[in-house]
Scaffold this motif. Structure first.
Motif, mmCIF file in Angstrom:
data_model
loop_
_atom_site.group_PDB
_atom_site.id
_atom_site.type_symbol
_atom_site.label_atom_id
_atom_site.label_comp_id
_atom_site.label_asym_id
_atom_site.label_seq_id
_atom_site.Cartn_x
_atom_site.Cartn_y
_atom_site.Cartn_z
ATOM 1 N N PHE A 37 34.554 -65.770 12.361
ATOM 2 C CA PHE A 37 33.241 -65.840 12.616
ATOM 3 C C PHE A 37 32.720 -66.946 13.506
ATOM 4 C CE2 PHE A 37 33.029 -63.460 8.250
ATOM 5 C CZ PHE A 37 32.480 -62.582 8.683
ATOM 6 N N GLU A 38 33.333 -67.722 13.664
ATOM 7 C CA GLU A 38 32.852 -68.959 14.471
ATOM 8 C C GLU A 38 33.572 -68.331 15.880
ATOM 9 O OE1 GLU A 38 34.506 -72.469 13.214
ATOM 10 O OE2 GLU A 38 32.816 -72.818 11.722
ATOM 11 N N ALA A 39 34.801 -67.939 16.024
ATOM 12 C CA ALA A 39 35.266 -67.452 17.319
ATOM 13 C C ALA A 39 34.497 -66.298 17.656
ATOM 14 C CB ALA A 39 36.616 -66.976 17.083
ATOM 15 N N ILE A 40 34.030 -65.342 17.005
ATOM 16 C CA ILE A 40 33.003 -64.326 17.427
ATOM 17 C C ILE A 40 31.595 -64.908 18.072
ATOM 18 C CG2 ILE A 40 31.588 -62.578 16.830
ATOM 19 C CD1 ILE A 40 33.800 -61.739 14.682
ATOM 20 N N GLY A 41 31.116 -66.129 17.237
ATOM 21 C CA GLY A 41 29.837 -66.615 18.067
ATOM 22 C C GLY A 41 30.125 -67.483 19.070
ATOM 23 N N SER A 42 31.367 -67.962 19.350
ATOM 24 C CA SER A 42 31.616 -68.585 20.799
ATOM 25 C C SER A 42 31.927 -67.514 21.517
ATOM 26 C CB SER A 42 32.998 -69.404 20.338
ATOM 27 O OG SER A 42 33.403 -70.043 21.623
ATOM 28 N N LEU A 43 32.295 -66.419 21.431
ATOM 29 C CA LEU A 43 32.484 -65.351 22.422
ATOM 30 C C LEU A 43 31.096 -64.832 22.638
ATOM 31 C CD1 LEU A 43 34.787 -63.418 23.773
ATOM 32 C CD2 LEU A 43 33.896 -61.802 21.972
ATOM 33 N N CYS A 44 30.336 -64.673 21.689
ATOM 34 C CA CYS A 44 29.030 -63.923 22.038
ATOM 35 C C CYS A 44 28.085 -65.111 22.703
ATOM 36 C CB CYS A 44 28.273 -63.532 20.972
ATOM 37 S SG CYS A 44 29.324 -62.054 20.045
ATOM 38 N N LYS A 45 28.195 -66.335 22.844
ATOM 39 C CA LYS A 45 27.603 -67.272 23.537
ATOM 40 C C LYS A 45 27.628 -67.381 24.933
ATOM 41 C CE LYS A 45 26.995 -70.609 19.669
ATOM 42 N NZ LYS A 45 27.337 -71.923 19.283
#
Length: 304
Positions: free
Chosen positions: A284-292
């Motif tokens: 989930f953190e990796a997805i958040g980093s991607l979307c940022k």
């Protein structure tokens, strides 16, 4: 013969009822009925999903072969314990003849005319025992031999990049690439085999990764940012120019790695849809980093 063809036309091609308009040459010992080529192709097109009928059509005459092959070989599936035999059946890259007639083991390899109509290729290893080895260099040769290829699926194989020759300007475009149960051949792999594979392509409309595996993978986004394979963005095999529109990841362990990878490619500007199977906080953190990422934030339209 005439009666069979007319019944087939009436059954398969709606709207054709006036048989008087069909100019048929009476059959003699030296001739067969001559139908307009457009009508022959229309009849064969109606049989596109009937493999048995297509095989029969391909034996009628030379005029029927081309269209029959167009449907018979548009979807090619190879299931084997070794891909060497398949690559040996492909014409050499320097051979530009219409018919490649050099025999291999007493068998005639595939011809250019057949390979030119292949749109879907499925390379699958046997489900039991050691997965067959597929080198990225061999895959390069396969892709060169299939100019009309639109979809590629690799299933149950081991990937190796030892014979890979990097391409500075990848030109291959696919509508879909699927990797299922694909492992790195090298026990100490850091994922370079998958980077080499992806660097073959300029654009992939839909990319699906399911159960791909290599040993040295990062767990967190911070680890991924320092991963040796992802730091080599200037290396010739790094897929920095790859554009992906639809990305699907079903990976128990390697999601973080691939999300960080695509942040460092041209996919940042083309990604429209992202579907990821998430079961850990790190993912989930990796997805958040991607979307940022600013570019991805502007282009992404669908997230699941």
């Amino acid at each position: 013969m005439n009666l069979i063809l007319l019944v087939l036309v009436q059954k398969r091609v709606p709207g054709i009822h006036n048989f008087r308009s069909l100019q048929l040459t009476p059959m003699t010992h030296s001739s067969i009925p001559q139908l307009p080529q457009e009508l022959v192709e229309e009849v064969i097109d109606q049989l596109a999903d009937d493999v048995k009928a297509l095989k029969a059509c391909s034996t009628v005459s030379r005029a029927w072969i081309s269209r029959s092959r167009f449907h018979l070989f548009s979807n090619l599936r190879v299931r084997t314990n070794t891909f060497t035999d398949f690559t040996n059946f492909l014409p050499n890259s320097h051979d530009h003849g219409e018919q490649h007639v050099i025999e291999y083991g007493g068998r005639v390899p595939l011809t250019h005319s057949i390979l030119a109509v292949v749109k879907v290729l499925h390379l699958k290893g046997k489900a039991y025992g050691l997965k067959p080895l597929l080198t990225v260099g061999s895959l390069q040769g396969i892709l060169r031999a299939l100019p009309s290829l639109q979809e590629l699926r690799l299933d149950t194989v081991r990937l190796d990049d030892t014979d890979f020759v990097p391409c500075s300007k990848p030109s291959i475009t696919l509508s879909a690439l699927t990797l299922v149960s694909v492992d790195a051949n090298n026990a100490s792999s850091e994922g370079g085999e998958f980077l080499a594979l992806l660097s073959l392509f300029r654009r992939i409309d839909s990319l699906f990764l399911r159960f791909v595996h290599f040993n040295k993978y990062p767990v967190t986004t911070a680890d991924a940012q320092e991963h040796p394979a992802l730091l080599a963005v200037t290396h010739p095999y790094f897929p920095s120019k790859l554009e992906v529109c639809d990305l699907r990841l079903h990976l128990p362990r390697h999601t973080v790695f691939f999300l960080e990878l695509f942040k460092r490619t041209a996919t940042r500007r083309t990604l429209r849809s992202l579907r990821v199977t998430c079961r850990t906080t790190e993912k989930f953190e990796a997805i958040g980093s991607l979307c940022k990422d600013a570019d991805i934030g502007r282009s992404l339209e669908k997230l699941e």
